[in-house]
Scaffold this motif. Structure first.
Motif, PDB file in Angstrom:
ATOM      1  N   GLU A 101       0.853  -1.193   0.000  1.00 40.51           N
ATOM      2  CA  GLU A 101       0.000   0.000   0.000  1.00 40.51           C
ATOM      3  C   GLU A 101       0.884   1.237   0.000  1.00 40.51           C
ATOM      4  O   GLU A 101       1.962   1.240   0.588  1.00 40.51           O
ATOM      5  N   TYR A 102       0.386   2.296  -0.633  1.00 39.65           N
ATOM      6  CA  TYR A 102       1.222   3.491  -0.734  1.00 39.65           C
ATOM      7  C   TYR A 102       0.604   4.723  -0.089  1.00 39.65           C
ATOM      8  O   TYR A 102       1.321   5.614   0.361  1.00 39.65           O
ATOM      9  N   HIS A 103      -0.722   4.801  -0.030  1.00 42.29           N
ATOM     10  CA  HIS A 103      -1.382   5.970   0.540  1.00 42.29           C
ATOM     11  C   HIS A 103      -2.546   5.554   1.431  1.00 42.29           C
ATOM     12  O   HIS A 103      -3.314   4.645   1.088  1.00 42.29           O
ATOM     13  N   ALA A 104      -2.711   6.279   2.539  1.00 46.17           N
ATOM     14  CA  ALA A 104      -3.823   5.992   3.450  1.00 46.17           C
ATOM     15  C   ALA A 104      -5.172   6.247   2.798  1.00 46.17           C
ATOM     16  O   ALA A 104      -6.156   5.566   3.101  1.00 46.17           O
ATOM     17  N   ASN A 105      -5.248   7.222   1.888  1.00 44.13           N
ATOM     18  CA  ASN A 105      -6.568   7.569   1.365  1.00 44.13           C
ATOM     19  C   ASN A 105      -7.103   6.565   0.355  1.00 44.13           C
ATOM     20  O   ASN A 105      -8.219   6.722  -0.148  1.00 44.13           O
ATOM     21  N   VAL A 106      -6.346   5.515   0.068  1.00 46.27           N
ATOM     22  CA  VAL A 106      -6.860   4.412  -0.737  1.00 46.27           C
ATOM     23  C   VAL A 106      -7.547   3.380   0.159  1.00 46.27           C
ATOM     24  O   VAL A 106      -8.395   2.615  -0.304  1.00 46.27           O
ATOM     25  N   VAL A 107      -7.216   3.398   1.444  1.00 44.55           N
ATOM     26  CA  VAL A 107      -7.746   2.385   2.359  1.00 44.55           C
ATOM     27  C   VAL A 107      -8.588   2.982   3.487  1.00 44.55           C
ATOM     28  O   VAL A 107      -9.084   2.255   4.344  1.00 44.55           O
ATOM     29  N   VAL A 136     -14.993   4.899   6.081  1.00 42.77           N
ATOM     30  CA  VAL A 136     -14.889   3.754   5.176  1.00 42.77           C
ATOM     31  C   VAL A 136     -13.485   3.203   5.351  1.00 42.77           C
ATOM     32  O   VAL A 136     -12.501   3.905   5.098  1.00 42.77           O
ATOM     33  N   VAL A 137     -13.395   1.960   5.801  1.00 41.83           N
ATOM     34  CA  VAL A 137     -12.115   1.375   6.199  1.00 41.83           C
ATOM     35  C   VAL A 137     -11.881   0.094   5.411  1.00 41.83           C
ATOM     36  O   VAL A 137     -12.779  -0.741   5.276  1.00 41.83           O
ATOM     37  N   CYS A 138     -10.673  -0.052   4.889  1.00 46.90           N
ATOM     38  CA  CYS A 138     -10.267  -1.283   4.192  1.00 46.90           C
ATOM     39  C   CYS A 138      -9.217  -1.971   5.058  1.00 46.90           C
ATOM     40  O   CYS A 138      -8.024  -1.636   4.973  1.00 46.90           O
ATOM     41  N   PRO A 139      -9.609  -2.921   5.911  1.00 51.37           N
ATOM     42  CA  PRO A 139      -8.680  -3.505   6.892  1.00 51.37           C
ATOM     43  C   PRO A 139      -7.433  -4.106   6.283  1.00 51.37           C
ATOM     44  O   PRO A 139      -6.350  -4.052   6.886  1.00 51.37           O
ATOM     45  N   ARG A 140      -7.545  -4.679   5.078  1.00 48.27           N
ATOM     46  CA  ARG A 140      -6.377  -5.333   4.474  1.00 48.27           C
ATOM     47  C   ARG A 140      -5.267  -4.334   4.157  1.00 48.27           C
ATOM     48  O   ARG A 140      -4.104  -4.710   4.001  1.00 48.27           O
ATOM     49  N   GLY A 141      -5.607  -3.057   4.111  1.00 48.39           N
ATOM     50  CA  GLY A 141      -4.601  -2.052   3.802  1.00 48.39           C
ATOM     51  C   GLY A 141      -3.779  -1.594   4.991  1.00 48.39           C
ATOM     52  O   GLY A 141      -2.843  -0.821   4.827  1.00 48.39           O
ATOM     53  N   PHE A 142      -4.111  -2.091   6.184  1.00 53.74           N
ATOM     54  CA  PHE A 142      -3.400  -1.718   7.401  1.00 53.74           C
ATOM     55  C   PHE A 142      -2.466  -2.846   7.821  1.00 53.74           C
ATOM     56  O   PHE A 142      -2.851  -4.026   7.799  1.00 53.74           O
ATOM     57  N   ALA A 143      -1.251  -2.504   8.225  1.00 46.88           N
ATOM     58  CA  ALA A 143      -0.335  -3.530   8.723  1.00 46.88           C
ATOM     59  C   ALA A 143      -0.906  -4.206   9.958  1.00 46.88           C
ATOM     60  O   ALA A 143      -0.731  -5.409  10.156  1.00 46.88           O
ATOM     61  N   ASP A 144      -1.610  -3.443  10.795  1.00 43.86           N
ATOM     62  CA  ASP A 144      -2.245  -3.971  12.004  1.00 43.86           C
ATOM     63  C   ASP A 144      -3.749  -3.783  11.872  1.00 43.86           C
ATOM     64  O   ASP A 144      -4.253  -2.656  11.997  1.00 43.86           O
TER      65      ASP A 144
END
Length: 302
Positions: A193-199, A209-217
């Motif tokens: 992942e490169y940017h928070a605003n994608v997830v 709106v949260v995409c859990p797979r985009g977070f390390a934790d």
């Protein structure tokens, strides 16, 4: 406060009123996809980008004009000319951001994007036309790609900053100070992942709106979702379709690409409607080849 500790962050956040400022922007700015093509430097750490053969400049330009026409029905929207020397400039929110009475210039990781920060016309618009004070972070060494890396709850003055090659901890602190935030939560993005605003998107201070797979934790994603009264946790299919790259452009509208809207599950759509948002979509398939979607195209003017 700037911290990696979600418990400390949300303890403070729960004590804050939604009185920091307007929850949505008063105007927007875009940069046209003139010379739309693969930026090979950016492709090094943007897994969402398509191969060069998938880039269709004419179709991207038509989509972008349709985007401006659509969002102009909600708020004033200006569009600056593009430049073939800056093929990623269609995503200007990474380079220029605003807060009350000031504009911020970010420091981009890749040289091809650092060129965007030198644009006299955009600086002149903010500094000369709007008479905003300038905070220029573009010449210091720490990457800080503004509202690509930093998702802001404007109603409460809260920042959610995803760390990657595009933003380090020092860069996050610089943005926290430049936007004058009350508190910023730092977290690592998942590999790739490169940017928070994608997830992650915070919509008018009352939904997330949260995409859990985009977070390390994933626990960080859960904590953010748990803070907002209306929260969507995206599936992998919704994540891949850029559902997380949406934006509230008014108190009652959330905007996303047509691809994202088609991927949005009925239950998710119902949650947004319950939160008081109508869902607006714009076809951006060609623009999305560049590795971003609707929210990435929109610079907000506060």
């Amino acid at each position: 406060m700037i911290t990696r500790d979600p418990d400390a962050f949300f303890c403070l956040a729960r004590s804050l009123d939604a009185d920091f400022g307007p929850a949505t922007a008063r105007a927007a700015f875009l940069v046209a996809p003139d010379g739309f093509a693969l930026a090979e430097q950016s492709a090094q750490d943007n897994a969402y980008m398509a191969d060069a053969a998938a880039f269709d400049a004419a179709r991207a330009s038509a989509e972008h004009r349709a985007l401006q026409r659509a969002i102009s029905t909600v708020l004033p929207t200006v569009c600056f000319a593009g430049n073939p020397d800056t093929p990623d400039a269609v995503f200007p929110n990474n380079v220029f951001g605003t807060a009350a009475g000031r504009y911020v210039v970010g420091r981009m990781r890749h040289e091809v994007r650092q060129r965007e920060a030198a644009r006299d016309d955009i600086r002149g618009f903010f500094g000369g036309v709007l008479d905003y004070a300038e905070i220029d972070l573009s010449t210091q060494p720490h990457p800080c790609e503004l509202t690509g890396a930093l998702v802001i709850d404007r109603a409460r003055g809260l920042g959610f900053c995803g760390l990657s090659e595009r933003c380090d901890e020092a860069g996050a602190r610089l943005m926290h100070e430049a936007f004058g935030l009350r508190a910023t939560l730092l977290f690592d993005l998942a590999p790739g992942e490169y940017h928070a605003n994608v997830v992650l998107a915070v919509l008018a201070g009352r939904a997330a709106v949260v995409c859990p797979r985009g977070f390390a934790d994933p626990a960080v994603a859960a904590a953010i979702a748990g803070f907002y009264p209306h929260a969507l946790s995206c599936t992998e299919a919704e994540h891949a379709a850029f559902v997380g790259n949406c934006i509230a452009l008014s108190a009652d509208s959330v905007w996303m690409s047509a691809q994202a809207g088609a991927a949005l599950a009925p239950a998710q759509r119902a949650r947004l409607l319950e939160a008081g948002f109508r869902i607006e979509t714009v076809a951006l398939d060609a623009v999305e080849a560049a590795g971003g979607s609707l929210r990435c195209c929109i610079g907000e003017i506060f």
